[in-house]
Design an enzyme around this catalytic site. Sequence first.
Site, PDB file in Angstrom:
ATOM      1  CG  ASP A  47      19.897   0.009   6.199  1.00  0.00           C
ATOM      2  OD1 ASP A  47      20.882  -0.106   6.961  1.00  0.00           O
ATOM      3  OD2 ASP A  47      19.528  -0.886   5.422  1.00  0.00           O
ATOM      4  CD  GLU A  74      22.571  -5.286   8.442  1.00  0.00           C
ATOM      5  OE1 GLU A  74      22.781  -6.485   8.706  1.00  0.00           O
ATOM      6  OE2 GLU A  74      21.482  -4.711   8.688  1.00  0.00           O
TER       7      GLU A  74
END
Length: 374
Positions: free
Chosen positions: A79, A138
Amino acid sequence: MTRTRGGTTGELVDRLERLVRIESPSRDADASERMATQLSEWWQDAGATVRFERTEAGASLVAELQGEGDPLLLVGHSDTVWPVGALEGDVPWSVDGDIVRGPGVYDMKSGLLVMLGAVERLRGVPRRSVRAVVVCDEEIGSPTTQALLRRCAEGVSGVVGFESPHPDGALKVGRRGSTRLRVEVQGRASHAALDPEAGISAIDELVDQLLRVRAIVSDSTLPSEVLCNVGTIGGGGRANVVPAQAQAEIGLRFVDSVAERRVLAALDALTPVRPDAVVATRILSSRPAWRASEGDHAFVDTIVRAGRSLGQEIAARPASGAGDTNLLGSLGLPTVDGFGPRGGGAHAVTEHASLTSLRERIDLLEALLTDVPA
């Protein structure tokens, strides 16, 4: 076109562009699925067994390569902080000599290619066993994947994180703990002029609570410095109404676990100043402090030796920012982070990475993986 061991620079650029063009903001489950699918194809071609782990945040990938000894855990994330559309807007893809730009190119899609580039070179070569995990959330604190990280850490010999290094290329060994929390206050509304005594101002209560927070984090008896930032404050609606609700979001950074436990316990125990007000502290995300251990420094020494065999001088020092290695390092596993390539502009429109450094990091990981413990 520059030829590199395991492929050309052009092939690396092509792969990196394919990843960057999958715009993958946190919590975009479809985008994380596309990232995991593309990475899975490359990992399987490298000989790995691959599985997906899905949560409400999206798809994460776990890849296993059999080799010598307990596996080395490689940790990354798919991400980015960038919304869909950044690629056609403020952060377009570009290649200018050694520098590549684009959303997520530095944090940390180039790091994902370091993992792949090294293991692809080592098919049929004696090397360490490898387990890789690429989580999907994350950038928002890994709220749905911390259990996966813990499972992946079972039985490993060490952990390497592929976040960006220090600006000079130094690795990261030790990171401040990071906790985001919200202090919420429930008061009671009333007319501010006609019946002020009937109300309980949630905003006034919040102000007093924030003064308490300041005193808690600046306590001189704490063993180390605590960084505290009140990032947002909200509440109330009209000047003639005693506000019934207020809240503040706070970011905290800790050097060590003792200060972390003491401060978080004190914040959890906040009590109202005003009778009948209600105060609650809610943890939004938390990564534990990771203070470098002897095992971490010994692992760094191994990496330094691998670097010297290539003519690379490797350094390592603590970092302020938090990541998934906070959790893994705090578990006592030999851990190092910052194995991604040099660059800059993480989370900014200047985000960029160096192709030369990307190739150097692939070389370094290859050398580390072929240093099979006796």
